[in-house]
Design a protein around this motif. Structure first.
Motif, PDB file in Angstrom:
ATOM      1  N   MET A 173       0.844  -1.184   0.000  1.00  0.00           N
ATOM      2  CA  MET A 173       0.000   0.000   0.000  1.00  0.00           C
ATOM      3  C   MET A 173       0.886   1.242   0.000  1.00  0.00           C
ATOM      4  O   MET A 173       1.886   1.297   0.719  1.00  0.00           O
ATOM      5  CB  MET A 173      -0.915   0.016   1.227  1.00  0.00           C
ATOM      6  N   ILE A 174       0.505   2.215  -0.814  1.00  0.00           N
ATOM      7  CA  ILE A 174       1.235   3.475  -0.887  1.00  0.00           C
ATOM      8  C   ILE A 174       0.337   4.584  -0.367  1.00  0.00           C
ATOM      9  O   ILE A 174      -0.793   4.757  -0.832  1.00  0.00           O
ATOM     10  CB  ILE A 174       1.687   3.778  -2.325  1.00  0.00           C
ATOM     11  N   ARG A 175       0.841   5.337   0.602  1.00  0.00           N
ATOM     12  CA  ARG A 175       0.112   6.487   1.131  1.00  0.00           C
ATOM     13  C   ARG A 175       0.881   7.751   0.777  1.00  0.00           C
ATOM     14  O   ARG A 175       2.119   7.756   0.791  1.00  0.00           O
ATOM     15  CB  ARG A 175      -0.041   6.406   2.650  1.00  0.00           C
ATOM     16  N   THR A 176       0.170   8.809   0.515  1.00  0.00           N
ATOM     17  CA  THR A 176       0.813  10.076   0.167  1.00  0.00           C
ATOM     18  C   THR A 176       0.192  11.206   0.966  1.00  0.00           C
ATOM     19  O   THR A 176      -0.995  11.173   1.319  1.00  0.00           O
ATOM     20  CB  THR A 176       0.657  10.382  -1.331  1.00  0.00           C
ATOM     21  N   ILE A 177       1.006  12.181   1.226  1.00  0.00           N
ATOM     22  CA  ILE A 177       0.549  13.397   1.899  1.00  0.00           C
ATOM     23  C   ILE A 177       1.486  14.525   1.502  1.00  0.00           C
ATOM     24  O   ILE A 177       2.703  14.317   1.374  1.00  0.00           O
ATOM     25  CB  ILE A 177       0.512  13.197   3.429  1.00  0.00           C
ATOM     26  N   PHE A 186       4.256  21.628  -4.880  1.00  0.00           N
ATOM     27  CA  PHE A 186       4.185  21.484  -3.434  1.00  0.00           C
ATOM     28  C   PHE A 186       5.560  21.763  -2.822  1.00  0.00           C
ATOM     29  O   PHE A 186       6.583  21.327  -3.375  1.00  0.00           O
ATOM     30  CB  PHE A 186       3.750  20.064  -3.040  1.00  0.00           C
ATOM     31  N   PRO A 187       5.606  22.481  -1.702  1.00  0.00           N
ATOM     32  CA  PRO A 187       6.898  22.708  -1.041  1.00  0.00           C
ATOM     33  C   PRO A 187       7.609  21.397  -0.685  1.00  0.00           C
ATOM     34  O   PRO A 187       8.812  21.282  -0.844  1.00  0.00           O
ATOM     35  CB  PRO A 187       6.522  23.509   0.208  1.00  0.00           C
ATOM     36  N   TRP A 188       6.818  20.425  -0.211  1.00  0.00           N
ATOM     37  CA  TRP A 188       7.386  19.107   0.056  1.00  0.00           C
ATOM     38  C   TRP A 188       6.263  18.105   0.278  1.00  0.00           C
ATOM     39  O   TRP A 188       5.117  18.490   0.543  1.00  0.00           O
ATOM     40  CB  TRP A 188       8.347  19.125   1.245  1.00  0.00           C
ATOM     41  N   TYR A 189       6.619  16.816   0.184  1.00  0.00           N
ATOM     42  CA  TYR A 189       5.625  15.760   0.357  1.00  0.00           C
ATOM     43  C   TYR A 189       6.283  14.522   0.972  1.00  0.00           C
ATOM     44  O   TYR A 189       7.503  14.380   0.982  1.00  0.00           O
ATOM     45  CB  TYR A 189       4.939  15.408  -0.970  1.00  0.00           C
ATOM     46  N   TRP A 190       5.398  13.645   1.460  1.00  0.00           N
ATOM     47  CA  TRP A 190       5.828  12.401   2.115  1.00  0.00           C
ATOM     48  C   TRP A 190       5.062  11.255   1.487  1.00  0.00           C
ATOM     49  O   TRP A 190       3.835  11.266   1.430  1.00  0.00           O
ATOM     50  CB  TRP A 190       5.557  12.481   3.616  1.00  0.00           C
ATOM     51  N   ILE A 191       5.803  10.246   1.014  1.00  0.00           N
ATOM     52  CA  ILE A 191       5.208   9.029   0.458  1.00  0.00           C
ATOM     53  C   ILE A 191       5.658   7.849   1.310  1.00  0.00           C
ATOM     54  O   ILE A 191       6.850   7.695   1.575  1.00  0.00           O
ATOM     55  CB  ILE A 191       5.635   8.806  -1.004  1.00  0.00           C
ATOM     56  N   ASP A 192       4.693   7.051   1.720  1.00  0.00           N
ATOM     57  CA  ASP A 192       4.988   5.898   2.576  1.00  0.00           C
ATOM     58  C   ASP A 192       4.653   4.619   1.830  1.00  0.00           C
ATOM     59  O   ASP A 192       3.489   4.365   1.491  1.00  0.00           O
ATOM     60  CB  ASP A 192       4.181   5.983   3.875  1.00  0.00           C
ATOM     61  N   PHE A 193       5.693   3.814   1.560  1.00  0.00           N
ATOM     62  CA  PHE A 193       5.513   2.480   0.983  1.00  0.00           C
ATOM     63  C   PHE A 193       5.325   1.509   2.141  1.00  0.00           C
ATOM     64  O   PHE A 193       6.296   1.027   2.738  1.00  0.00           O
ATOM     65  CB  PHE A 193       6.727   2.090   0.146  1.00  0.00           C
ATOM     66  N   GLU A 231       4.448  -4.604  -7.765  1.00  0.00           N
ATOM     67  CA  GLU A 231       4.087  -3.546  -8.709  1.00  0.00           C
ATOM     68  C   GLU A 231       4.355  -2.167  -8.111  1.00  0.00           C
ATOM     69  O   GLU A 231       4.822  -1.256  -8.808  1.00  0.00           O
ATOM     70  CB  GLU A 231       2.613  -3.655  -9.097  1.00  0.00           C
ATOM     71  N   GLU A 232       4.093  -2.021  -6.823  1.00  0.00           N
ATOM     72  CA  GLU A 232       4.327  -0.725  -6.179  1.00  0.00           C
ATOM     73  C   GLU A 232       5.811  -0.433  -6.032  1.00  0.00           C
ATOM     74  O   GLU A 232       6.233   0.737  -6.092  1.00  0.00           O
ATOM     75  CB  GLU A 232       3.634  -0.700  -4.813  1.00  0.00           C
ATOM     76  N   ILE A 233       6.615  -1.482  -5.841  1.00  0.00           N
ATOM     77  CA  ILE A 233       8.062  -1.276  -5.730  1.00  0.00           C
ATOM     78  C   ILE A 233       8.627  -0.704  -7.022  1.00  0.00           C
ATOM     79  O   ILE A 233       9.611   0.055  -7.004  1.00  0.00           O
ATOM     80  CB  ILE A 233       8.753  -2.608  -5.362  1.00  0.00           C
TER      81      ILE A 233
END
Length: 316
Positions: free
Chosen positions: A1-5, A27-34, A40-42
């Motif tokens: 699962m990939i989450r983004t913010i 965006f100034p910055w973002y965080w993606i959590d694998f 497939e997500e990798i």
């Protein structure tokens, strides 16, 4: 699962964006959590991020030693948390860029969950940036080491207090299990300490210039943990050596008592052996009081040797 913010220019949170939205957005910055990613997500690490193949390989091949690698447009970190139930190592990887942080882990991470929740509920987003997220996650990981070390200390205290009356096999089994846990902790904490030291002394990681005291605090905690682990390892050795010494002393005492008893009976056995020989002509053989005299002699010899051994301190 990939989450983004992501954080907008107005310091507002934007959630559930696709990776392409983040890359194409302003965006100034973002965080993606694998989080437990699929194969497939990798592949997103290769395209569209185009991270270095060696960094991707370190993510895929579990379990790597804590380290950091510098690449052209990002820094790659390998860190390790500890499962509190099994005291086993679990890997968490970070890709840190100028305007993003990407976390990668193949098992649930309580540290990332706590920081993710704290970030989404924060009312002062202007204080957050990718390096701050990295710091808080590392701080949570290190803080979670302490309960495990304290738990092992409690186990050692219990073993030490209840060592008397236990069999050596049971005591050594508990000590070896404790030393195994301590070794697992040391294999995690020592590389993590070296990793944070490299972060503090890196000339390329300009993002920590205003946060050195925070990362220095993490390093101090890791130094304390390292000292606690070494002290506990020495304590296990001391408990083992003390218990072995006590058992050896008890064994030597038993052997000394048996030796004294054997020594006392040696002349008695000799006398009995001499008068037990079946010769027809022997002195005192036909004497009326021969038996009583022999028994009296044996008693006197036994009493005399016992008094002599007592004066020598062999009965202590």
């Amino acid at each position: 699962m990939i989450r983004t913010i992501a954080v907008s220019k107005n310091y507002e949170l934007v959630k559930d964006l696709t990776i392409m939205d983040l890359l194409n957005g302003d965006f100034p910055w973002y965080w993606i959590d694998f989080n437990l990613p699929t194969d497939e997500e990798i592949e997103f690490l290769r395209d569209p991020f185009h991270f270095h193949p060696l960094a991707i390989e370190d993510c895929i091949h579990h379990l790597q030693r804590p380290k950091l690698d510098y690449y052209e447009d990002h820094t790659f970190f390998v860190t390790q948390s500890l499962n509190p139930q099994t005291i086993t190592r679990e890997e968490i990887d970070f890709f840190l860029g100028e305007n993003y942080i990407i976390t990668f882990h193949r098992q649930p991470s309580t540290e990332i969950e706590e920081v993710w929740k704290r970030f989404t509920l924060s009312t002062s987003l202007d204080k957050w940036d990718p390096s701050h997220v990295l710091y808080i996650i590392l701080d949570k990981m290190v803080d979670n080491y302490f309960p495990l070390v304290y738990q092992i200390e409690d186990m050692l205290n219990e073993i030490d207090e209840n060592s008397k009356g236990r069999t050596m096999e049971a005591l050594l089994e508990d000590l070896f299990e404790t030393r195994h846990h301590l070794l697992s902790l040391r294999h995690t904490i020592t590389p993590m300490r070296d990793l944070v030291y490299r972060i503090l002394n890196s000339g390329r990681m300009t993002f920590i210039q205003g946060k050195k005291e925070y990362f220095s605090d993490i390093h101090d905690h890791l130094l304390k943990l390292s000292e606690m682990i070494e002290a506990n390892r020495e304590l296990t050795t001391d408990i083992r050596d003390s218990y072995i010494s006590i058992n050896s002393h008890q064994t030597n005492h038993v052997m000394k008592v048996l030796t004294v008893i054997t020594t006392i009976f040696m002349p008695l056995t000799f006398i009995a052996g001499v008068y037990g020989m079946n010769f027809q002509y022997m002195p005192e053989l036909t004497w009326k009081y021969g038996y009583f005299a022999t028994i009296g002699l044996m008693i006197l010899v036994a009493i005399g040797m016992s008094i002599w051994f007592k004066k020598k301190g062999w009965f202590k």
